[in-house]
Scaffold this motif. Structure first.
Motif, PDB file in Angstrom:
ATOM      1  N   LYS A 182       0.876  -1.176   0.000  1.00 46.48           N
ATOM      2  CA  LYS A 182       0.000   0.000   0.000  1.00 46.48           C
ATOM      3  C   LYS A 182       0.909   1.221   0.000  1.00 46.48           C
TER       4      LYS A 182
ATOM      5  N   ASP B 245       1.211   5.490   0.528  1.00 46.13           N
ATOM      6  CA  ASP B 245       0.701   6.788   0.955  1.00 46.13           C
ATOM      7  C   ASP B 245       1.506   7.841   0.208  1.00 46.13           C
TER       8      ASP B 245
ATOM      9  N   SER C 238      -4.423   9.081  -0.786  1.00 45.74           N
ATOM     10  CA  SER C 238      -4.505   7.727  -1.330  1.00 45.74           C
ATOM     11  C   SER C 238      -3.879   7.749  -2.721  1.00 45.74           C
TER      12      SER C 238
ATOM     13  N   ASP D  74     -10.022   2.462   0.524  1.00 47.35           N
ATOM     14  CA  ASP D  74      -9.635   3.515  -0.422  1.00 47.35           C
ATOM     15  C   ASP D  74     -10.156   3.169  -1.811  1.00 47.35           C
TER      16      ASP D  74
END
Length: 128
Positions: A38, A40, A65, A121
């Motif tokens: 993931k 950021d 996101s 998200d």
């Protein structure tokens, strides 16, 4: 890496930054498998109300996101507004690729991202 406190509105007007463009300051590219990591993101545009990127980069209240990052950078590029950006990559929980117990033992402060299937998200090309 340019330290975030050095990335200011003046930084964008220096001769080597004077054209509209974007500068990748720190982070990594997107892995082709969105279930593994993931990301950021943080953006400091040249028209920011903040004095420097230090006030934005790595601050939770300015975290974006992946989808929001790509939407904002598309708009900034269309408007020819320069920006600098960074990202952080986190190992996702809930897959069989990583040995989580070993990682926790070797890196006691490690933080894992939410599992892909639990991530709320919105998607951008499969990434959440």
């Amino acid at each position: 890496m340019v330290p975030p406190w050095q990335i200011t509105k003046v930084w964008f007007t220096e001769s080597h930054h004077s054209h509209a463009g974007n500068w990748f300051i720190s982070g990594s590219g997107l892995h082709p498998n969105p279930r593994i990591y993931k990301y950021d993101w943080w953006i400091y545009p040249s028209n920011s109300p903040y004095a420097s990127a230090e006030e934005i980069f790595f601050k939770s209240e300015h975290r974006l996101s992946t989808k929001a990052f790509f939407e904002i950078t598309k708009q900034l590029n269309e408007e020819k507004i320069s920006f600098a950006y960074v990202n952080c990559k986190y190992f996702r929980s809930g897959n069989k690729v990583f040995n989580y117990e070993k990682m926790k033992r070797d890196f006691p402060t490690i933080v894992f991202a939410i599992a892909y299937d639990e991530d709320t998200d919105e998607e951008h090309e499969g990434h959440r």
